[in-house]
Structure formats: C-alpha cells, structure tokens
Design a protein around this motif. Structure first.
Motif, short mmCIF file in Angstrom:
data_model
loop_
_atom_site.label_atom_id
_atom_site.label_comp_id
_atom_site.label_asym_id
_atom_site.label_seq_id
_atom_site.Cartn_x
_atom_site.Cartn_y
_atom_site.Cartn_z
N ALA A 15 0.87 -1.20 -0.03
CA ALA A 15 -0.04 -0.12 0.10
C ALA A 15 0.96 1.35 0.02
CB ALA A 15 -0.80 0.11 1.02
N GLY A 16 2.17 1.24 0.67
CA GLY A 16 2.80 2.60 0.89
C GLY A 16 3.68 2.36 -0.56
N ALA A 17 4.12 1.35 -1.22
CA ALA A 17 4.85 1.69 -2.56
C ALA A 17 3.70 2.15 -3.38
CB ALA A 17 5.21 0.17 -2.95
N LEU A 18 2.47 1.75 -3.22
CA LEU A 18 1.40 2.39 -4.23
C LEU A 18 1.32 3.88 -3.93
CD1 LEU A 18 -1.23 -0.45 -4.40
CD2 LEU A 18 0.31 0.11 -6.27
N LEU A 19 1.36 4.29 -2.80
CA LEU A 19 1.18 5.59 -2.41
C LEU A 19 2.56 6.50 -2.91
CD1 LEU A 19 -0.06 8.14 -1.14
CD2 LEU A 19 1.08 7.64 0.95
N GLY A 20 3.61 5.63 -2.87
CA GLY A 20 4.86 6.44 -3.56
C GLY A 20 4.56 6.57 -5.14
N ILE A 21 3.84 5.52 -6.00
CA ILE A 21 3.51 6.09 -7.46
C ILE A 21 2.47 7.16 -7.64
CG2 ILE A 21 2.36 4.92 -9.11
CD1 ILE A 21 3.66 2.09 -8.33
N MET A 149 10.58 14.19 2.65
CA MET A 149 11.44 12.94 2.74
C MET A 149 11.67 12.26 1.37
SD MET A 149 12.83 12.31 5.69
CE MET A 149 13.11 10.61 5.84
N MET A 150 10.71 12.38 0.30
CA MET A 150 10.87 11.99 -0.87
C MET A 150 11.87 12.95 -1.79
SD MET A 150 6.99 11.03 -2.13
CE MET A 150 6.21 9.66 -1.14
N SER B 48 6.41 4.16 0.78
CA SER B 48 6.10 4.96 -0.07
C SER B 48 7.38 6.35 -0.23
CB SER B 48 4.88 5.91 0.28
OG SER B 48 5.12 6.75 1.41
N ILE B 49 8.07 6.52 0.64
CA ILE B 49 9.08 7.48 0.49
C ILE B 49 10.24 6.71 -0.63
CG2 ILE B 49 11.02 8.24 1.68
CD1 ILE B 49 9.30 8.64 4.36
N MET B 53 10.74 8.94 -3.73
CA MET B 53 12.06 9.51 -3.63
C MET B 53 12.84 9.22 -4.95
SD MET B 53 15.09 8.38 -1.20
CE MET B 53 14.38 9.37 0.07
N ALA B 54 12.82 7.71 -5.71
CA ALA B 54 13.51 7.49 -6.79
C ALA B 54 12.78 8.16 -7.92
CB ALA B 54 13.12 6.11 -6.92
N GLY B 55 11.43 8.27 -8.04
CA GLY B 55 11.03 8.76 -9.22
C GLY B 55 10.92 10.27 -9.01
#
Lengths: 180, 176
Positions: A15-21, A149-150, B48-49, B53-55
């Motif tokens: 779910a977190g990775a999807l939020l990253g996308i 953070m991103m 999510s970070i 971050m990568a993108g």
C-alpha cells in the motif's frame, strides 16, 4: 510476505509503495495541468479552513492578518485533496467492511476509560499543540514526512526525527502505565 | 470547480483510499508506532518514500518537475517539530489521517480536527511573535540533504534504500 493483513487491509509495504507511485503521478499531473509542481500535504489547509470560518465573524480581522494574507485564504488544490482523503477512506472502508463508528479508540479507552468528554479534551488540546507546531515547522507527516523525505530535504529529516522522537516520549508518559 | 480543484479531489480520493487500505489511519496504529508495538505506519510511510524518492529525484534531475524544499529554519523545525510530536501523541492523529479516520467512521476525529483548526487560527495570531523570534534565529534556507552533507544525491539514495530495507527486515524478524 502476506498480501493481506489480519484485519483485512493490504500489506503496508505494498500500500505504501502504491502511495509512492501516486506521489510521483501527482507531482507530474500538477506540473502539467497547474503549471506549478505541487506536493502532497495537509496542514496548510487547516489554516485556510480556519481563515474561511473566521471570515464569517470577523472579515476585516482575517484581511489584516499577516499569516492569512501570506497563506491566502481560498479553496485550492490541497484543500480539495484533504476533502478527497475523507471520501477515499470512506469508499475503501465501505468496500472492505472495515467502516466502524467509534467514539473512543482502544488504547485511549484502556488508559482513560470510555468517557467521550475526556477523549474530546485530549484530542482538542493535542490538536491545538500539534497544529501550532506543524505551522511553525512548515509541515506535517504528509508535507515533511512524505513529500519532504521524497525530495531528501534537510528540514524534513530533522522534522521527522522531532515528530517521532518527541511523540515516543510523550506517548510513553501518556499511555505507558497501563499499556504494557 | 477549476482544474486544480478537480485534480486535488481525485488525488485526495486515491490518497485516502490507500491510507485506509494500509490501515494507517487509526489512532491505535499511530500510538502503536510510538509505543514500539506496531510499526505499520512506518512500514507504509517508508515504503512510499523509497518509491516516491526514486521517481521524484529522477524527474527533477531531468528538469521535468521542480523540487520544493521547505526551509531549514533550525529553531522553527526543532521547536515546531517537537510541539507537533507532543500534540500528535495526545491526539493520536496527524492532520491528513484525522480526515481519513473520519471517513472510516472514527468520528472522534472531529475533536482532533476542531483542535487543529483552532491551532491554525492561534498560529495566525502568534505569527508576528514567531516571525520576530524563533523564525528569525537561524535559517539555512531551502537545502537538500546533499547540500547539508556535501555528498552526491546518487550516493545518498542507495544508502537510504539499503538502511530502510534493513530496518524492514528487522521489523519482520521482531514481528512488529
């Protein structure tokens, strides 16, 4: 690795990775359609909401306030994003039947009992302190914790350490005695 | 509604959907992380970070998007961050999750939301004071970690990924 959690949610890593996308797509979409890159955030909207409410009783005061003028009291992209969060969470919780009307949350109940009044006082006091802090630090766990953070912002690293560090200390003091 | 408002609404719906599916909206998940009993919110946030971050840093490297660092105003970040942490622990929600918690029926989040709106109004009144004190102390400006550390972004990112993934393995080993 399990796809679903015991309470029927999605694996938090997925779910977190999807939020990253979503965060990447959102940055691209705001750049393309609004000609200015905007990052996910929430706490500025509370300033705008406070300004809109105050305008109904003291319009001149809001107009002459430096911070409201600087922040611009209007319903913008982030304001609608915050409203969208309510709708998205509602849709998701109805779909997987995890929607529950809850007056007092579990950990709070163990420590302070079932009184709604006590919970209200705690939440209001905590909310005031937290929002003054978030505005001073210029962000919350969305603006600093995710978006900052991103981007590898220095300020966001320090802010997140403070959020969690002090959070851990205060949580120990407030809930530590009965929750063990 | 204009394009920006529509875009915000659609993005927000997806954001709220993922927050709810990740089960990170609840009071017990947020306090659970602070009591080191349930690390769901950290797993979710850090995942999510890593992806974001990568993108985002790649897109900015090719000038497709612009970064927007928040200023490293030392006193404001330390004091503001500390106040936020204290309030967060008492309230059990952060600004974004309070709205999501309301959406999934945890209606006591209205108290937290009301408190935060009041806090925002209070900050608007206190702003001249903070501006002449805390905010005026020491501002390092809008800097990235690469500026603060003097190390290339493309060194920091793999180190951050490796550290975070090690932390994930540790969470799973400990059953947190």
């Amino acid at each position: 690795m399990k796809w679903k959690t015991e309470d029927g949610g999605w694996n938090p890593y997925i779910a977190g990775a999807l939020l990253g996308i979503l965060a990447i797509l959102s940055v691209l979409a705001t750049t393309k359609f609004m000609s200015k890159t905007s990052y996910l955030g929430a706490s500025t909207t509370f300033v705008r909401a406070a300004g809109i409410l105050e305008q109904t009783i003291a319009e001149d005061h809001v107009a002459s306030n430096e911070y409201y003028t600087k922040t611009k009291v209007l319903v913008d992209w982030q304001f609608m994003l915050v409203i969208g969060i309510v709708l998205g969470a509602f849709i998701s919780s109805i779909m997987d039947k995890s929607f529950r009307l809850e007056a007092v949350p579990p950990i709070w109940k163990e420590r302070f009992g079932t009184s709604i009044g006590k919970r209200a006082i705690g939440a209001i006091a905590g909310g005031i302190i937290a929002m003054v802090g978030a505005r001073l630090a210029d962000g919350c766990p969305s603006g600093h914790g995710l978006s900052g953070m991103m981007q590898l912002s220095t300020s966001s690293f320090v802010a997140l350490v403070m959020f969690f560090g002090v959070g851990v200390l205060v949580a120990r003091i407030v809930y530590g005695r009965r929750v063990s | 509604m204009n394009t920006g408002q529509w875009l915000g609404l659609v993005t927000g719906i997806l954001f709220g959907f993922l927050l709810q599916k990740g089960r990170v909206l609840r009071f017990e998940k947020q306090i659970g992380a602070m009591l080191f009993k349930d690390m769901t919110i950290l797993k979710f946030m850090l995942s999510s970070i890593l992806v974001g971050m990568a993108g985002i840093l790649l897109l900015s490297n090719f000038d497709i998007i612009t970064l927007s660092h928040k200023p490293m105003n030392l006193g404001a970040i330390l004091i503001g961050g500390g106040l936020f942490g204290a309030g967060w622990a008492i309230m059990g929600f952060c600004p974004g999750t309070s709205l999501g918690a309301l959406g999934e029926g945890r209606w006591h989040a209205v108290f937290a939301i009301a408190g935060m709106v009041a806090g925002a109004a209070l900050y608007a009144e206190l702003y001249p004071f903070f501006k002449s004190t805390v905010l005026a102390w020491k501002d390092f400006g809008k800097i990235g970690l690469q500026d603060a550390l003097g190390v290339s972004l493309w060194v920091i990112i793999p180190v951050f990924w490796a550290g975070t993934i090690s932390l994930f393995f540790w969470f799973e080993k400990k059953g947190l």
